[in-house]
Design a protein around this motif. Sequence first.
Motif, PDB file in Angstrom:
ATOM      1  N   UNK A 168       7.442  17.515 -11.762  1.00  0.00           N
ATOM      2  CA  UNK A 168       6.906  17.353 -10.410  1.00  0.00           C
ATOM      3  C   UNK A 168       5.398  17.111 -10.508  1.00  0.00           C
ATOM      4  N   UNK A 169       4.948  15.940 -10.100  1.00  0.00           N
ATOM      5  CA  UNK A 169       3.520  15.650 -10.116  1.00  0.00           C
ATOM      6  C   UNK A 169       3.209  14.655  -9.008  1.00  0.00           C
ATOM      7  N   UNK A 170       1.952  14.354  -8.838  1.00  0.00           N
ATOM      8  CA  UNK A 170       1.590  13.422  -7.778  1.00  0.00           C
ATOM      9  C   UNK A 170       0.847  12.225  -8.369  1.00  0.00           C
ATOM     10  N   UNK A 171       1.043  11.083  -7.730  1.00  0.00           N
ATOM     11  CA  UNK A 171       0.327   9.860  -8.061  1.00  0.00           C
ATOM     12  C   UNK A 171      -0.070   9.213  -6.741  1.00  0.00           C
ATOM     13  N   UNK A 172      -0.842   8.142  -6.826  1.00  0.00           N
ATOM     14  CA  UNK A 172      -1.345   7.516  -5.599  1.00  0.00           C
ATOM     15  C   UNK A 172      -1.057   6.022  -5.601  1.00  0.00           C
ATOM     16  N   UNK A 173      -0.373   5.579  -4.539  1.00  0.00           N
ATOM     17  CA  UNK A 173      -0.170   4.142  -4.300  1.00  0.00           C
ATOM     18  C   UNK A 173      -1.253   3.724  -3.320  1.00  0.00           C
TER      19      UNK A 173
ATOM     20  N   UNK B 140      12.141   3.860   1.962  1.00  0.00           N
ATOM     21  CA  UNK B 140      10.756   3.900   2.421  1.00  0.00           C
ATOM     22  C   UNK B 140      10.528   2.950   3.593  1.00  0.00           C
ATOM     23  N   UNK B 141       9.607   3.345   4.456  1.00  0.00           N
ATOM     24  CA  UNK B 141       9.240   2.491   5.582  1.00  0.00           C
ATOM     25  C   UNK B 141       8.676   1.159   5.101  1.00  0.00           C
ATOM     26  N   UNK B 142       8.031   1.191   3.937  1.00  0.00           N
ATOM     27  CA  UNK B 142       7.453  -0.050   3.399  1.00  0.00           C
ATOM     28  C   UNK B 142       8.547  -1.077   3.087  1.00  0.00           C
TER      29      UNK B 142
ATOM     30  N   UNK C  42      10.852 -11.201  -5.351  1.00  0.00           N
ATOM     31  CA  UNK C  42       9.757 -11.324  -4.386  1.00  0.00           C
ATOM     32  C   UNK C  42       9.634 -10.061  -3.544  1.00  0.00           C
ATOM     33  N   UNK C  43      10.767  -9.484  -3.155  1.00  0.00           N
ATOM     34  CA  UNK C  43      10.744  -8.233  -2.393  1.00  0.00           C
ATOM     35  C   UNK C  43      10.073  -7.132  -3.206  1.00  0.00           C
ATOM     36  N   UNK C  44      10.427  -7.015  -4.477  1.00  0.00           N
ATOM     37  CA  UNK C  44       9.841  -6.018  -5.367  1.00  0.00           C
ATOM     38  C   UNK C  44       8.333  -6.235  -5.506  1.00  0.00           C
TER      39      UNK C  44
ATOM     40  N   UNK D 269       2.487  -4.737  -3.882  1.00  0.00           N
ATOM     41  CA  UNK D 269       1.205  -5.429  -3.725  1.00  0.00           C
ATOM     42  C   UNK D 269       0.349  -4.695  -2.703  1.00  0.00           C
ATOM     43  N   UNK D 270      -0.846  -4.279  -3.118  1.00  0.00           N
ATOM     44  CA  UNK D 270      -1.703  -3.478  -2.238  1.00  0.00           C
ATOM     45  C   UNK D 270      -2.227  -4.283  -1.062  1.00  0.00           C
TER      46      UNK D 270
END
Length: 479
Positions: A50-55, A83-85, A194-196, A201-202
């Motif tokens: 269990x850890x955290x990362x940042x998108x 995910x909503x994204x 393309x979806x991936x 893509x930020x």
Amino acid sequence: MPTTTSVASLRELNDLPGPSRLPLVGNAFQIDRDLIHQNVEQWARRYGSLFRAYFGPIAVLVVADHELIGAILRARPDDFNRSERLAIISREMNLKLGLFAAEGDAWRHQRRMVMASFAPGHVRAYFPSLLKVTQRLGTRWQKAAQAGSAIDLQSDLMRFTVDAITGLAFGFDVNTLESDEDIIQQHLDKIFPALFTRILTLVPYWRVFKLPSDRDLDRSVTAVKVAIADFIAQARGRLQADPTRRDNPPNLLEAMIAAADQADSGVNDQDVADNVLTMLLAGEDTTANTLAWMIHLLQRNPLALKRAQEEVRSKANDPAAFTPEKMAELDYLEACAHETMRLKPVAPFLPLQASRDTVVGDVRVPEGTLIWNVLRHDSVSEQHFEDAAAFKPERWLAEGNGPQHNASHAKRVSMPFGAGPRVCPGRYLALLEMKMAMAMLLSRFDIVSVDTPDGQEAQEHMAFTMEPVGLTMKLRERA
């Protein structure tokens, strides 16, 4: 709620360890998009389960423990959703991904329709269509063997799965294996990658301007949707001309239409179209890449290959005489498929989002939190599998000994089709496709070589599904 940890002992997401990040972009510059699965797996080995990362600026909870992941999957769709994204990017691409992306009541209605189309009697009715496509693949490979030419393994397997799924899903014979026409495949091959790419893509530049590749993608999506609308119209025409087809539909599309037309089904032709599109997209990449990985791993493990050959040649030596019963007897070949998916799952991770406040392990998870489930971490861990990096199909058979070497343990840890209410509805059909293609290969041919561009282990490449890079195969016909 996946756990019952007391509220007083809960940690917050910011309390967790994780890689250091930069402002705004988070950990984006530490990730290679083509190898993102490996990057996150390396973090899991360093920072724990269990850890955290940042998108970008968004904190993500990363979960790499199979028991916690299993609990999360079983808590869908109430506590966790896609995910909503994914929903936003899909809408921008004018894609509706049916059961794959549906939530709530829409998911429940569509699930009933899709599961009805995969009922055992229907799958048995699809068998002749699948057998025809399998024999065509054999003919294609026979010509290559006689010419001594190298086979572009993934390209041929993609043709096989496209022909299989269009026959099963639409009742339409595209026959790319014999004609070398691959118009549908060319369109399909652009959509999921393309979806991936867009999901990761930020900066969503396509909302401001479109590159030629983006406009080409739009044309592919439109072309596939037009083709599906035509297939639905043809299927309705067949059902109207012969109402008895509703009782024993010869393809998935007619089975779904028959289920959708039931009173209070809660679905319509648009839902049917969305789910057929999803089956076509998902059924092509996942099955083809798993087959490619399986052939590669068997070739690199001669004892397993020999045992698989002996089983096929004793129980299903004539592809023309394949039956569902004969395929069901190929236990070791099925174990090879499961072991392949343990080591080389085409979906090594699963991003989800908390749909309400909940808890994962000892971590408080507020509504809307993104959760990155690392599905392969425990599957290749020595803590859970003896000689974990080795290809040992017997793990999946009753002959396995010890807590880390038997089928029930393997099934709890390795979850290539997911788990819980949203387990993949097409998993049995996918396994049947794999077994038929492999049984044809092992009964008709000897594998001379399976080569990679550098002559080493096949490299992994992530493009919505995890695929091997550049495999070619040479075959020799059996006497």
